[in-house]
Design an enzyme around this catalytic site. Structure first.
Site, PDB file in Angstrom:
ATOM      1  N   SER A   1       4.189  -5.266  -1.195  1.00 31.90           N
ATOM      2  CA  SER A   1       4.161  -3.849  -1.533  1.00 31.90           C
ATOM      3  C   SER A   1       3.477  -3.099  -0.392  1.00 31.90           C
ATOM      4  CB  SER A   1       3.370  -3.639  -2.820  1.00 31.90           C
ATOM      5  OG  SER A   1       2.003  -3.927  -2.553  1.00 31.90           O
ATOM      6  N   LYS A   2       3.497  -1.773  -0.477  1.00 31.43           N
ATOM      7  CA  LYS A   2       2.822  -0.959   0.555  1.00 31.43           C
ATOM      8  C   LYS A   2       1.335  -1.324   0.632  1.00 31.43           C
ATOM      9  CE  LYS A   2       5.188   3.071   1.994  1.00 31.43           C
ATOM     10  NZ  LYS A   2       6.112   3.830   1.141  1.00 31.43           N
TER      11      LYS A   2
END
Ligand code: GLU
Length: 494
Positions: free
Chosen positions: A258-259
């Site tokens: 994920s970011k």
């Protein structure tokens, strides 16, 4: 086993929409390897028709990333080639021509549905829990009628006319045959109302015109393969060999990065972006080796590969379609292996900019001298600053407590330094072999351990508790500076 008797023509076809990440690097690498191995051609094609997502810097980053990794292309932007242009934004008319050809042959149709109509259809399908698909309103409009509407100025898109019955069987080299029922396939848009072809059409047209033999790409395109094959078959073109690579999972093996996890990795000195890896002090040889093994293996034990080794040993038959967890520990490991494999001079040249950025003025001669002792310990090139900055400082500074070894008091440490000073002062040659015996003798007579005594000396000479091998370091620093630093240390303990 696939017999590769023909030189492969392969392409890396990135969309410049963001940072170049590991997935792109691996796709580029495998394509490159197949091309080099078969004496074929590696093409770079920029898929930049999505103007909304286009990021100009991303293109620059792609070129730099490929160059840094050592992946050079034969045809593409900046290089030319007989199948160009290699930027999709310069090929609009070509796609229009082929789209019209599909309409003509009954494999595509003009669609005049308004966004409002399509939104209503979508809502109704959502309410009925149906999968979203085009409702077919314009599928059967006679071509002449459609052309009259176009001349009258109506906005339209071109959609692929997916067969409603039967099934489509496609072949992925790693996964074998995959069959899907046509009724689950959509009438996808091929050309938008602004006249620009979408990826599905543009890429198939380009692969055909550029005579691509193998399409090696990310697995996110596997669901589009039936549509792509339908397009290819509608034209009656030869089918390239399709290879969809495994997906990357985050280090835990659960889901994609994920970011937030990407940002966390960066705090740990790791990254999934090629540009960051360069800045973090990774060597391209290490990154290439690591990336190559995320989805391919040679056998069950060989792990060290140079790019040239990979060209010789790579095989599309040994690609693994299972998801691969990103393992940064392995990256560090491969980076270390490749740093140790560099020549002294090469390592010196590569670490120099990192020291300069940190404000040092290292000479290449000194760097070559310390390269052998650095090599054994450097995880990444940028660690040279912490590990070896003391070689290039006029003055080192550290807290006096660091000089006090465990189990000793201040006076004892000071005395030891005085005795070391005496032993070193009388030496005519300042080499490891000459220094070590008298100092070992001193340790033996002192009643303290080598760890304690050399620990004090290490801090005095380097200002650090951890450093490259002590005697070798002292040899490089030289007698005058070493004695001077010991003198300073003795004073510091007063
Ligand atoms: N432009 C596509 C991408 O960046 C390329 C997919 C393909 O290789 O066909 O994912």
């Amino acid at each position: 086993m696939t017999e590769l008797t023909q030189p492969a023509r392969v392409r890396f076809a990135p969309s410049p929409t963001g940072h170049m990440h590991l997935g792109s690097a691996r796709t580029a690498l495998y394509n490159y390897l197949l091309a080099r191995q078969t004496g074929g051609t590696f093409i770079l094609r920029i898929e930049d028709t999505d103007t909304k997502r286009y990021v100009p810097e991303a293109e620059e980053e792609l070129f730099n990333g490929l160059k840094w990794l050592g992946i050079d292309y034969d045809e593409g932007p900046g290089k030319g080639g007989q199948y160009g242009p290699y930027r999709q934004s310069e090929r609009k008319e070509i796609y229009t021509k082929y789209a019209e050809q599909l309409v003509e042959s009954g494999h595509a149709f003009y669609c005049f549905c308004s966004p409002e109509h399509l939104a209503k259809v979508r809502e109704a399908q959502q309410a009925n829990k149906e999968s979203l698909h085009y409702d077919g309103t314009c599928r059967e409009i006679p071509i002449e009628e459609a052309r009259t509407r176009i001349v009258a100025g109506e906005r339209y898109v071109i959609r692929f006319k997916m067969p409603k019955t039967g099934s489509t069987t496609v072949h992925d080299h790693l996964r074998g045959d995959i069959t899907v029922e046509n009724k689950v396939l959509d009438d996808s848009v091929l050309v938008k109302s602004d006249g620009w072809a979408l990826y599905h059409l543009a890429a198939m047209v380009d692969d055909y015109l550029m005579k691509i033999t193998h399409v090696i790409r990310g697995s996110e395109w596997l669901p589009s393969l039936p549509l792509h094959m339908q397009i290819i078959r509608a034209f009656g073109w030869p089918e390239p060999i399709f290879i969809h690579l495994s997906v990357f999972l985050k280090p835990s093996g659960k889901g994609k990065m994920s970011k937030r996890e990407t940002a966390d990795a960066m705090k740990d000195g790791h990254s999934i972006f090629v540009k960051d890896l360069e800045e973090l002090g990774y060597v391209p040889e290490g990154v290439v080796n690591w990336t190559a093994l995320m989805g391919w293996s040679y056998d069950d034990h060989t792990e060290f590969f140079s790019l040239q080794d990979l060209v010789e040993k790579f095989s599309i038959d040994h690609l693994n379609p299972s998801p691969a967890a990103i393992n940064f520990t392995k990256l560090d490991y491969f980076n270390g292996l490749h740093i140790r494999n560099l020549s002294d001079e090469d390592l010196a040249i590569r670490v120099k900019p990192f020291l300069e950025t940190a404000g040092y003025k290292p000479s290449i001669e000194t760097l070559i001298k310390i390269a052998p002792i650095l090599k054994e310990r450097l995880p990444t090139l940028d660690d040279v600053v912490d590990m070896a900055g003391f070689f290039f400082k006029n003055e080192i500074s550290y807290p006096a407590e660091d000089l006090i070894a465990k189990g000793l008091d201040k006076a004892q440490c000071q005395q030891l330094l005085v005795r070391i000073q005496k032993k070193l002062t009388v030496l005519n040659f300042f080499q490891k072999d000459v220094m070590e015996p008298p100092l070992r003798e001193l340790v033996e007579g002192s009643g303290f351990s080598a760890g304690q005594v050399f620990g004090i000396l290490r801090v005095a000479v380097t200002g650090q508790k951890v450093s490259p091998p002590l005697f070798e370091s002292m040899e490089v620093i030289g007698k005058d500076v070493v004695l001077n630093r010991i003198h300073q240390a003795i004073k510091l303990l007063e």
